[in-house]
Write a protein that holds these residues in place. Structure first.
Motif, PDB file in Angstrom:
ATOM      1  N   LEU A 125       0.785  -1.228   0.000  1.00 60.89           N
ATOM      2  CA  LEU A 125       0.000   0.000   0.000  1.00 60.89           C
ATOM      3  C   LEU A 125       0.823   1.287   0.000  1.00 60.89           C
ATOM      4  O   LEU A 125       0.319   2.336  -0.417  1.00 60.89           O
ATOM      5  CB  LEU A 125      -0.923   0.016   1.232  1.00 60.89           C
ATOM      6  CG  LEU A 125      -1.940  -1.123   1.320  1.00 60.89           C
ATOM      7  CD1 LEU A 125      -2.659  -1.071   2.663  1.00 60.89           C
ATOM      8  CD2 LEU A 125      -2.943  -1.041   0.184  1.00 60.89           C
ATOM      9  N   LYS A 126       2.048   1.228   0.486  1.00 62.24           N
ATOM     10  CA  LYS A 126       2.836   2.441   0.662  1.00 62.24           C
ATOM     11  C   LYS A 126       3.934   2.521  -0.398  1.00 62.24           C
ATOM     12  O   LYS A 126       4.873   1.731  -0.391  1.00 62.24           O
ATOM     13  CB  LYS A 126       3.462   2.462   2.060  1.00 62.24           C
ATOM     14  CG  LYS A 126       4.175   3.754   2.415  1.00 62.24           C
ATOM     15  CD  LYS A 126       4.674   3.712   3.852  1.00 62.24           C
ATOM     16  CE  LYS A 126       5.398   4.998   4.212  1.00 62.24           C
ATOM     17  NZ  LYS A 126       5.896   4.965   5.618  1.00 62.24           N
ATOM     18  N   PHE A 129       7.956   1.680   0.024  1.00 56.86           N
ATOM     19  CA  PHE A 129       8.235   0.811   1.182  1.00 56.86           C
ATOM     20  C   PHE A 129       8.594  -0.572   0.666  1.00 56.86           C
ATOM     21  O   PHE A 129       7.781  -1.244   0.035  1.00 56.86           O
ATOM     22  CB  PHE A 129       7.005   0.733   2.093  1.00 56.86           C
ATOM     23  CG  PHE A 129       7.244  -0.069   3.356  1.00 56.86           C
ATOM     24  CD1 PHE A 129       7.730   0.544   4.498  1.00 56.86           C
ATOM     25  CD2 PHE A 129       6.993  -1.433   3.390  1.00 56.86           C
ATOM     26  CE1 PHE A 129       7.941  -0.181   5.663  1.00 56.86           C
ATOM     27  CE2 PHE A 129       7.194  -2.170   4.542  1.00 56.86           C
ATOM     28  CZ  PHE A 129       7.678  -1.543   5.679  1.00 56.86           C
ATOM     29  N   ASP A 130       9.822  -1.002   0.954  1.00 58.61           N
ATOM     30  CA  ASP A 130      10.279  -2.289   0.434  1.00 58.61           C
ATOM     31  C   ASP A 130      10.337  -3.381   1.494  1.00 58.61           C
ATOM     32  O   ASP A 130      10.645  -4.544   1.190  1.00 58.61           O
ATOM     33  CB  ASP A 130      11.650  -2.155  -0.241  1.00 58.61           C
ATOM     34  CG  ASP A 130      12.727  -1.617   0.697  1.00 58.61           C
ATOM     35  OD1 ASP A 130      12.484  -1.554   1.924  1.00 58.61           O
ATOM     36  OD2 ASP A 130      13.808  -1.260   0.205  1.00 58.61           O
ATOM     37  N   GLY A 131      10.059  -3.036   2.750  1.00 57.61           N
ATOM     38  CA  GLY A 131      10.038  -4.049   3.794  1.00 57.61           C
ATOM     39  C   GLY A 131      11.406  -4.547   4.213  1.00 57.61           C
ATOM     40  O   GLY A 131      11.507  -5.553   4.919  1.00 57.61           O
ATOM     41  N   VAL A 218      -3.684   1.683   9.108  1.00 58.87           N
ATOM     42  CA  VAL A 218      -3.219   1.127   7.844  1.00 58.87           C
ATOM     43  C   VAL A 218      -4.347   1.052   6.815  1.00 58.87           C
ATOM     44  O   VAL A 218      -4.097   0.791   5.646  1.00 58.87           O
ATOM     45  CB  VAL A 218      -2.588  -0.279   8.044  1.00 58.87           C
ATOM     46  CG1 VAL A 218      -3.660  -1.326   8.287  1.00 58.87           C
ATOM     47  CG2 VAL A 218      -1.702  -0.663   6.868  1.00 58.87           C
ATOM     48  N   ALA A 219      -5.584   1.274   7.247  1.00 63.92           N
ATOM     49  CA  ALA A 219      -6.717   1.139   6.331  1.00 63.92           C
ATOM     50  C   ALA A 219      -7.783   2.181   6.658  1.00 63.92           C
ATOM     51  O   ALA A 219      -7.821   2.727   7.758  1.00 63.92           O
ATOM     52  CB  ALA A 219      -7.316  -0.265   6.420  1.00 63.92           C
ATOM     53  N   SER A 220      -8.657   2.416   5.692  1.00 69.07           N
ATOM     54  CA  SER A 220      -9.761   3.371   5.860  1.00 69.07           C
ATOM     55  C   SER A 220     -11.062   2.699   5.436  1.00 69.07           C
ATOM     56  O   SER A 220     -11.062   1.870   4.513  1.00 69.07           O
ATOM     57  CB  SER A 220      -9.522   4.613   4.999  1.00 69.07           C
ATOM     58  OG  SER A 220     -10.707   5.377   4.871  1.00 69.07           O
ATOM     59  N   PRO A 221     -12.184   3.061   6.084  1.00 71.96           N
ATOM     60  CA  PRO A 221     -13.470   2.519   5.636  1.00 71.96           C
ATOM     61  C   PRO A 221     -13.792   2.847   4.184  1.00 71.96           C
ATOM     62  O   PRO A 221     -14.636   2.195   3.571  1.00 71.96           O
ATOM     63  CB  PRO A 221     -14.482   3.173   6.583  1.00 71.96           C
ATOM     64  CG  PRO A 221     -13.689   3.551   7.790  1.00 71.96           C
ATOM     65  CD  PRO A 221     -12.321   3.910   7.282  1.00 71.96           C
ATOM     66  N   LEU A 222     -13.113   3.862   3.625  1.00 75.70           N
ATOM     67  CA  LEU A 222     -13.369   4.270   2.247  1.00 75.70           C
ATOM     68  C   LEU A 222     -12.433   3.602   1.249  1.00 75.70           C
ATOM     69  O   LEU A 222     -12.593   3.783   0.038  1.00 75.70           O
ATOM     70  CB  LEU A 222     -13.246   5.791   2.126  1.00 75.70           C
ATOM     71  CG  LEU A 222     -14.176   6.610   3.032  1.00 75.70           C
ATOM     72  CD1 LEU A 222     -13.925   8.094   2.835  1.00 75.70           C
ATOM     73  CD2 LEU A 222     -15.622   6.266   2.774  1.00 75.70           C
ATOM     74  N   ASP A 223     -11.453   2.840   1.734  1.00 74.03           N
ATOM     75  CA  ASP A 223     -10.525   2.168   0.834  1.00 74.03           C
ATOM     76  C   ASP A 223     -11.227   1.080   0.036  1.00 74.03           C
ATOM     77  O   ASP A 223     -12.234   0.505   0.487  1.00 74.03           O
ATOM     78  CB  ASP A 223      -9.360   1.551   1.613  1.00 74.03           C
ATOM     79  CG  ASP A 223      -8.401   2.595   2.158  1.00 74.03           C
ATOM     80  OD1 ASP A 223      -8.479   3.755   1.693  1.00 74.03           O
ATOM     81  OD2 ASP A 223      -7.587   2.267   3.044  1.00 74.03           O
ATOM     82  N   SER A 224     -10.695   0.791  -1.129  1.00 75.61           N
ATOM     83  CA  SER A 224     -11.304  -0.241  -1.979  1.00 75.61           C
ATOM     84  C   SER A 224     -10.685  -1.609  -1.777  1.00 75.61           C
ATOM     85  O   SER A 224     -11.339  -2.629  -2.043  1.00 75.61           O
ATOM     86  CB  SER A 224     -11.168   0.163  -3.454  1.00 75.61           C
ATOM     87  OG  SER A 224      -9.795   0.331  -3.811  1.00 75.61           O
ATOM     88  N   LEU A 225      -9.443  -1.678  -1.279  1.00 73.08           N
ATOM     89  CA  LEU A 225      -8.756  -2.969  -1.169  1.00 73.08           C
ATOM     90  C   LEU A 225      -8.815  -3.524   0.244  1.00 73.08           C
ATOM     91  O   LEU A 225      -9.305  -4.636   0.469  1.00 73.08           O
ATOM     92  CB  LEU A 225      -7.295  -2.827  -1.613  1.00 73.08           C
ATOM     93  CG  LEU A 225      -6.474  -4.117  -1.679  1.00 73.08           C
ATOM     94  CD1 LEU A 225      -7.105  -5.107  -2.661  1.00 73.08           C
ATOM     95  CD2 LEU A 225      -5.031  -3.803  -2.073  1.00 73.08           C
ATOM     96  N   TYR A 226      -8.317  -2.762   1.212  1.00 75.68           N
ATOM     97  CA  TYR A 226      -8.330  -3.183   2.616  1.00 75.68           C
ATOM     98  C   TYR A 226      -9.115  -2.169   3.447  1.00 75.68           C
ATOM     99  O   TYR A 226      -8.923  -0.960   3.292  1.00 75.68           O
ATOM    100  CB  TYR A 226      -6.901  -3.277   3.161  1.00 75.68           C
ATOM    101  CG  TYR A 226      -6.060  -4.365   2.536  1.00 75.68           C
ATOM    102  CD1 TYR A 226      -6.273  -5.702   2.853  1.00 75.68           C
ATOM    103  CD2 TYR A 226      -5.036  -4.047   1.646  1.00 75.68           C
ATOM    104  CE1 TYR A 226      -5.495  -6.701   2.298  1.00 75.68           C
ATOM    105  CE2 TYR A 226      -4.257  -5.039   1.083  1.00 75.68           C
ATOM    106  CZ  TYR A 226      -4.490  -6.363   1.409  1.00 75.68           C
ATOM    107  OH  TYR A 226      -3.717  -7.362   0.855  1.00 75.68           O
TER     108      TYR A 226
END
Length: 274
Positions: A125-126, A129-131, A218-226
């Protein structure tokens, strides 16, 4: 209540095999799904929570925290708990040593799983960011003892818990699958016991169903994926001892050296005791 549930099943995870697992378990025998992380992400996308199964030796840590005998009167007795809530910062010294040991080990299990999931979500998502690097995080392990909670999204990256020792008390809303024959809009406004959202196979398997879901960091109620999970804790009185242990990953980043901490909180009779 019957639900149209997408294909799902318990995801077998052995925290000892994950990066950062350093707690002690001897002669651990378990199954571990090498694709567990991908399956967690799929379940989070399909229904906003994932169902995990841990080795039985590790389940025992969680079960120890749900044993009413583990708690002294300052937690277990309502009037005393309310009185002692004014001294929450000093009450930790009154907890049994065995309880503190179990809590520390269980927190490490939760931390390991939540760090790994959060790292993968941020990688997806970011941008940029490669972890790569070392986990740096701050978490909270909250024991909820005879306490309720109104509907809310968690202020966390990831939350990890069992359903507690009272069936139907942990309730979800705002998600599919919807009850068969019900209008989708009506279903989204309804709070339903978390067990009713699980497939028959998930409910009938031996062992404990552990639940992992996302918070608003990390997520929002408006997000489409998570999306985060709207939930509450509510049960009919009287319940003698309703107990659950919930881990919240509050902060997360990557750095050159590992750094993590977990804060213990005991919430009894809707008061913070420790």
């Amino acid at each position: 209540m019957c639900f149209a549930i997408p294909a799902a099943g318990r995801i077998h995870v052995d925290p000892e095999r994950l990066r950062g697992g350093s707690y002690e378990h001897k002669e651990l025998e378990s199954s571990h799904d090498p694709e567990w992380l991908r399956k967690v992400c799929v379940q989070l996308q399909e229904r906003r929570f994932a169902v995990l199964q841990l080795p039985w030796q590790i389940e025992q840590l969680y079960e120890a925290l749900l044993d009413p005998r583990a708690y002294p009167p300052l937690v277990a007795e309502g009037d005393l708990a309310r009185q002692r809530s004014k001294e929450a910062s000093t009450n930790a010294a009154l907890l049994p040593e065995d309880f503190n040991n179990f809590a520390a080990q269980w927190a490490k299990v939760c931390e390991t799983i939540c760090q790994t999931v959060t790292c993968e979500l941020l990688r997806q998502l970011k941008p940029g960011f490669d972890g790569k690097g070392q986990h740096q995080s701050r978490g909270m392990l909250r024991v909820s003892y005879n306490s309720t909670a109104g509907h809310h999204y968690d202020n966390s990256f990831v939350t990890f818990m069992g359903a507690g020792n009272v069936r139907g008390a942990l309730q979800f809303s705002g998600i599919s699958p919807r009850p068969l024959g019900c209008d989708q809009a009506d279903a989204l406004d309804e709070f339903v016991p978390c067990e009713d959202f699980m497939s028959e196979a998930e409910r009938d398997d031996a062992g404990i169903c552990f639940l992992l879901f996302l918070g608003v960091r990390v997520a929002s109620p408006l997000d489409s994926l998570y999306r985060p999970l709207l939930h509450r804790v509510e049960y009919a009185e009287p319940v003698a001892k309703r107990i659950n242990a919930i881990y919240f990953l509050r902060d997360y980043s990557m750095g050159e050296v590992p750094a993590d901490s977990t804060h213990l909180e005991i919430h009894a009779f809707n008061n913070t005791i420790v």
